[in-house]
Design a protein around this motif. Structure first.
Motif, PDB file in Angstrom:
ATOM      1  N   TYR A  51     -14.058  -1.311   6.085  1.00  0.00           N
ATOM      2  CA  TYR A  51     -13.756  -0.120   5.296  1.00  0.00           C
ATOM      3  C   TYR A  51     -12.718   0.760   5.973  1.00  0.00           C
ATOM      4  CZ  TYR A  51     -17.663  -0.543   1.937  1.00  0.00           C
ATOM      5  OH  TYR A  51     -18.508  -0.930   0.942  1.00  0.00           O
ATOM      6  N   ARG A  52     -12.849   0.951   7.284  1.00  0.00           N
ATOM      7  CA  ARG A  52     -11.925   1.874   7.973  1.00  0.00           C
ATOM      8  C   ARG A  52     -10.495   1.351   7.953  1.00  0.00           C
ATOM      9  NH1 ARG A  52     -13.610   1.227  14.289  1.00  0.00           N
ATOM     10  NH2 ARG A  52     -13.206  -0.988  14.374  1.00  0.00           N
ATOM     11  N   ASP A  53     -10.318   0.022   7.955  1.00  0.00           N
ATOM     12  CA  ASP A  53      -8.971  -0.544   7.866  1.00  0.00           C
ATOM     13  C   ASP A  53      -8.354  -0.236   6.506  1.00  0.00           C
ATOM     14  OD1 ASP A  53      -9.175  -1.840  10.435  1.00  0.00           O
ATOM     15  OD2 ASP A  53     -10.483  -3.303   9.450  1.00  0.00           O
ATOM     16  N   VAL A  54      -9.186  -0.350   5.472  1.00  0.00           N
ATOM     17  CA  VAL A  54      -8.726  -0.048   4.115  1.00  0.00           C
ATOM     18  C   VAL A  54      -8.410   1.441   4.007  1.00  0.00           C
ATOM     19  CG1 VAL A  54      -9.352  -0.028   1.678  1.00  0.00           C
ATOM     20  CG2 VAL A  54      -9.997  -1.985   3.124  1.00  0.00           C
ATOM     21  N   ARG A  56      -7.526   3.505   6.334  1.00  0.00           N
ATOM     22  CA  ARG A  56      -6.311   3.820   7.098  1.00  0.00           C
ATOM     23  C   ARG A  56      -5.060   3.388   6.337  1.00  0.00           C
ATOM     24  NH1 ARG A  56      -6.655   0.439  11.227  1.00  0.00           N
ATOM     25  NH2 ARG A  56      -8.278   1.650  12.221  1.00  0.00           N
ATOM     26  N   ALA A  57      -5.066   2.178   5.817  1.00  0.00           N
ATOM     27  CA  ALA A  57      -3.868   1.621   5.178  1.00  0.00           C
ATOM     28  C   ALA A  57      -3.615   2.168   3.786  1.00  0.00           C
ATOM     29  CB  ALA A  57      -3.963   0.098   5.123  1.00  0.00           C
ATOM     30  N   VAL A  58      -4.666   2.355   3.027  1.00  0.00           N
ATOM     31  CA  VAL A  58      -4.502   2.732   1.627  1.00  0.00           C
ATOM     32  C   VAL A  58      -4.545   4.242   1.435  1.00  0.00           C
ATOM     33  CG1 VAL A  58      -5.468   2.489  -0.692  1.00  0.00           C
ATOM     34  CG2 VAL A  58      -5.414   0.519   0.854  1.00  0.00           C
ATOM     35  N   ILE A  59      -5.524   4.877   2.015  1.00  0.00           N
ATOM     36  CA  ILE A  59      -5.679   6.317   1.797  1.00  0.00           C
ATOM     37  C   ILE A  59      -4.769   7.117   2.727  1.00  0.00           C
ATOM     38  CG2 ILE A  59      -7.296   8.250   1.808  1.00  0.00           C
ATOM     39  CD1 ILE A  59      -9.494   6.123   1.115  1.00  0.00           C
ATOM     40  N   ALA A  60      -4.868   6.882   4.016  1.00  0.00           N
ATOM     41  CA  ALA A  60      -4.079   7.663   4.977  1.00  0.00           C
ATOM     42  C   ALA A  60      -2.587   7.334   4.912  1.00  0.00           C
ATOM     43  CB  ALA A  60      -4.608   7.445   6.393  1.00  0.00           C
ATOM     44  N   ASP A  61      -2.253   6.046   4.765  1.00  0.00           N
ATOM     45  CA  ASP A  61      -0.849   5.638   4.773  1.00  0.00           C
ATOM     46  C   ASP A  61      -0.282   5.415   3.376  1.00  0.00           C
ATOM     47  OD1 ASP A  61      -0.918   5.770   7.512  1.00  0.00           O
ATOM     48  OD2 ASP A  61      -1.194   3.608   7.790  1.00  0.00           O
ATOM     49  N   ASP A  62      -1.084   5.731   2.354  1.00  0.00           N
ATOM     50  CA  ASP A  62      -0.645   5.658   0.955  1.00  0.00           C
ATOM     51  C   ASP A  62      -0.189   4.250   0.545  1.00  0.00           C
ATOM     52  OD1 ASP A  62      -0.410   6.904  -1.504  1.00  0.00           O
ATOM     53  OD2 ASP A  62       1.704   7.396  -1.209  1.00  0.00           O
TER      54      ASP A  62
END
Length: 131
Positions: A51-54, A56-62
């Motif tokens: 979940y944290r990878d998702v 980071r990549a999707v939410i934080a890095d758009d």
């Protein structure tokens, strides 16, 4: 106690070429928070997507869940231990590297998966037995 005594042997894997959307759907269907990323060839390493990878990549890095592949965001190589390692050393490694999940690999073959929850559950079981 050895890692073999607490690891989950029924590991859910996903292709590194799958999209992040497919990974999320698989996580939802299987009720898990992480997936093991399959090797692409015999000399490759397994990875891990959580979940944290998702996040980071999707939410934080758009990022876009339909354009990103699992291999784009997975932890690879994932931290690996042998099933013959004592749990106390596993716990030390997990703390030292700040990871919540570890793959169990022997002879370059995936044997299982251990989470921090599994480690703590083994401690609780041991405490209850010693009571």
């Amino acid at each position: 106690m050895l890692v073999a005594g607490i690891m989950k042997r029924n590991v859910i894997t996903i292709s590194p070429l799958a999209t992040v959307r497919e990974a999320l759907m698989m996580m939802k269907e299987r009720g898990v928070k992480s997936l093991v990323v399959e090797k692409r060839h015999s000399g490759d390493a397994h990875g891990l997507i959580a979940y944290r990878d998702v996040a980071r990549a999707v939410i934080a890095d758009d990022g876009d869940i339909d354009l990103l592949n699992v291999y784009d965001i997975a932890q690879k190589p994932a931290l690996q231990v042998s099933q013959h390692l004592e749990v106390r050393y596993l716990a030390r490694l997990m703390i030292q590297y700040a990871v919540k999940s570890v793959l169990v690999i022997d002879n370059n073959d995936l044997q299982g998966f251990v989470s921090d929850t599994d480690v703590v559950a083994s401690l609780i079981d041991r405490a209850a037995q010693e009571k």
